[in-house]
Design an enzyme around this catalytic site. Structure first.
Site, PDB file in Angstrom:
ATOM      1  CB  CYS A  36      -5.546 -31.015 -29.882  1.00 46.95           C
ATOM      2  SG  CYS A  36      -6.345 -32.195 -30.975  1.00 46.95           S
ATOM      3  N   GLY A  87     -17.634 -23.980 -36.446  1.00 43.34           N
ATOM      4  CA  GLY A  87     -17.000 -25.216 -36.895  1.00 43.34           C
ATOM      5  C   GLY A  87     -17.990 -26.234 -37.405  1.00 43.34           C
TER       6      GLY A  87
END
Ligand SMILES: Cc1cc2nc3c(=O)[nH]c(=O)nc-3n(C[C@H](O)[C@H](O)[C@H](O)COP(=O)(O)OP(=O)(O)OC[C@H]3O[C@@H](n4cnc5c(N)ncnc54)[C@H](O)[C@@H]3O)c2cc1C
Ligand SMILES: Cc1cc2nc3c(=O)[nH]c(=O)nc-3n(C[C@H](O)[C@H](O)[C@H](O)COP(=O)(O)O)c2cc1C
Ligand code: FES
Lengths: 305, 256
Positions: free
Chosen positions: A132, A267
């Site tokens: 991330c 996504g």
């Protein structure tokens, strides 16, 4: 009538089709289910969960770029306890495999999270997010050091009985090295790719557009990079890959499958139009029908030389 | 997801446009404060990628029309302004929670800053049937106010305006107008507009212990609660403007 078999395997888990939601773009399933029947998906991956609840980064958290978006949500989530108490009981009502994405600042964090999730059979696997770009002093740092990727994988593997997926960062010089480290550490599956670190400047204000200055780039803009990385990794590792990055259509998904992915995650496209998730499944089926392909496995890795 | 025919899309001032679209048959419950998330690219195009959130400006169930009022500020709204009659527009919605509308015989204040007045119009029409309304409008100049002044006056509400350059109504901002009004008098306040304005209004409301609702804006990714792009701070913790909002009790919002 041609019988089309869309099923695919991720280690010991069989998915009825290869389309999975990408972490962070589909909430915890419930919201998405208002728009599509989520049980039609291959699997669902939920938002990244951390040890404690996080409130995320400051606004603005999203900026639009050419055929892409930059986000700096900052892993806002209810924490592992909040997830288990409030979100998991709802998720358990759906008949579809669920992957829980986890994030941490240290190996201990990841192990703690994996241990907490281990007792729940309604969870098919965990997706260990070592990539991330949106958390300070952690996250991506893990995914850019192959010895750390190896260690995290090995330690999580020891405590988690279900499927362990390692989600890798594209912000590295050699993606293959990271994937091999995950494989050696005992990962069952590799997810590729997380967002690419980027930024946008508001020239009127002469300031970065995102509150967090940098953000992760996703959407069609990153697809060629993602396909390349899946291809490179598929050439060198044996464990299955979940390919993602900019998939908007069945043809996009098929590119990833041909590059060697056993499944794909969607996504940004789901954010723009949740119905695309199911349309992508239909389009993969149509492609197979048109090309007289009966089994998805006949497509996987076809482009590998 | 819906696709509707555009009945008209007209320019009403330099950068303001009014779009009338056919309300889809399956949508009956359109409340003041709802918004639509519009696709502004053509089919299969990925640029611009994100939808654009625009509030319901008015809704007429008899003629089956939804009205959107938007300001051309960038690429997406520029594209919107090029849509023609009979073009199809794709959108998600109506989205969000909407304003509270079940009031009777109350004295209500509506305060709109700039384009923030757009969602207040449908609210004004609904509330004005059984309540006494005062509308305060603020904008940069006359050009941004004339349309609003006219439509709000037609609802029978008392309307005052302020412009920064003084070309229309009071010279100054809408908070000045608010200070001139006897704000104690009001049972409920609704407002939408720039954050500095809402912040000032919240301060006033706290001083006088007034209740009301704010409609907030935030950058959106999905508009349907999936991505957490749009959260705002409230006394209940982070809330999604697209899902729990865009309308929040004014006392719950925490401005930075
Ligand atoms: C719930 C809600 C209701 C709204 N209702 C109206 C309305 O009724 N009329 C109206 O004119 N405008 C309204 N807005 C603002 C409108 O969404 C933006 O002006 C519009 O998205 C700008 O798009 P653009 O491509 O022209 O601008 P650009 O600046 O090129 O847009 C770039 C990106 O930033 C986003 N963005 C830019 N400005 C805003 C903003 N103020 N709020 C949220 N996102 C923004 C865009 O959606 C896009 O993703 C509303 C916003 C929200 C959140
Ligand atoms: C708004 C947003 C939030 C995300 N949150 C997470 C997250 O919590 N954990 C994670 O591993 N990846 C997260 N991602 C990355 C996506 O799962 C995915 O890897 C990436 O967006 C590429 O796929 P796409 O182009 O289809 O979006 C997020 C992406 C976006 C756009
Ligand atoms: S815009 Fe995605 S959650 Fe609100």
């Amino acid at each position: 009538m041609l019988e089309i078999d869309l099923s695919t395997k991720l280690a010991s888990l069989e998915l009825k089709n290869p389309v999975i939601t990408a972490s962070g773009t589909c909430g915890f399933g419930e919201e998405l289910n208002e728009y599509i029947d989520i049980e039609k998906l291959g699997a669902l991956t939920v938002k990244g969960i951390t040890v404690k609840a996080w409130s995320g980064n400051k606004q603005p958290r999203i900026a639009e770029t050419p055929s892409g978006i930059l986000n700096s949500i900052g892993l806002e989530n209810p924490g592992i306890t909040g997830f288990i108490d409030e979100k998991l009981p709802v998720l358990a009502n759906y008949r579809l495999p669920v992957f829980v994405n986890i994030s941490g600042h240290s190996i201990d964090d990841f192990v703690f999270l994996a241990e907490k999730l281990a007792p729940y059979p309604e969870i098919s696997g965990i997706e260990v997010n070592v990539s991330c770009p949106n958390i300070e002093g952690g996250g991506m740092a893990f995914g850019t050091d192959s010895s750390l990727v190896y260690q995290v994988t090995r330690e999580v593997r020891k405590v988690y009985p279900g499927i362990v997926i390692l989600k890798l960062s594209p912000n590295v010089t050699d993606i293959v090295e990271m994937a091999q480290a995950a494989e050696e550490g005992g990962a069952d599956v590799i997810s590729l790719i997380n967002t690419l670190l980027g930024m946008k400047i508001d020239i009127k204000r002469r300031k970065p557009e995102l509150g967090n200055i940098f953000g992760g780039l996703s959407g069609p803009a990153i697809k060629p990079v993602a396909v390349r990385m899946v291809y490179q990794v598929a050439s060198k590792v044996k464990i299955p890959i979940i390919g993602m990055g900019g998939i908007m259509s069945g043809s996009d998904a098929i590119e990833f499958l041909m590059a060697g992915a056993s499944a794909v995650a969607v996504g940004t496209a789901a954010m723009v139009n949740p119905v695309l998730l199911l349309k992508i499944i239909d389009e993969i089926r149509d492609f197979m029908k048109d090309n007289k392909i009966t089994k998805l496995s006949e497509i996987i890795g076809q482009a590998l030389l | 997801m819906n696709e509707s025919r555009i009945k008209s899309n007209i320019q009403i001032s330099e950068n303001y446009f009014l779009m009338e679209i056919e309300s889809p048959d399956d949508i009956k419950d359109i409340k003041p404060g709802h918004f639509l998330n519009l696709r502004v690219n053509s089919i299969n195009s990925t640029d611009p990628l994100l939808r654009r959130p625009i509030s319901i400006h008015d809704y007429n169930p008899e003629s089956g029309s939804v009205f959107l009022l938007y300001k051309r500020v960038g690429r997406g709204t520029e594209i919107l302004s090029t849509y023609k009659k009979d073009d199809k527009i794709n959108f998600l919605g109506p989205l969000g929670n909407g304003f509270t509308v079940d009031f009777k015989k109350k004295k209500i204040l509506l305060m709109g800053g700039g384009m923030g007045a757009a969602p207040l119009y449908y609210l004004c029409r609904v509330l004005s049937r059984e309540n006494r309304l005062t509308v305060l409008l603020g904008a940069n100049d006359k050009d941004e106010l004339v349309y609003f002044l006219e439509i709000f006056k037609n609802t029978g509400a008392e309307v005052h305006s302020a412009s920064i350059d003084g070309s229309c109504g009071h010279k100054g901002n809408v908070i000045d107008l608010c200070l001139m009004e006897n704000i104690y008098d009001y049972d409920y306040i609704y407002s939408c507009g720039p954050v500095p304005m809402l912040k000032e209004l919240q301060k006033l409301a706290f001083e006088k212990d007034l209740k009301g609702e704010f409609s907030l804006e935030e950058r959106m990714g999905c508009g349907i609660g999936l991505c957490l792009s749009c959260v705002c701070k409230t006394v209940k913790g982070n809330q999604r403007v697209c899902k729990e909002g865009p309308v929040f009790p004014l006392e719950e919002v925490i401005f930075e």
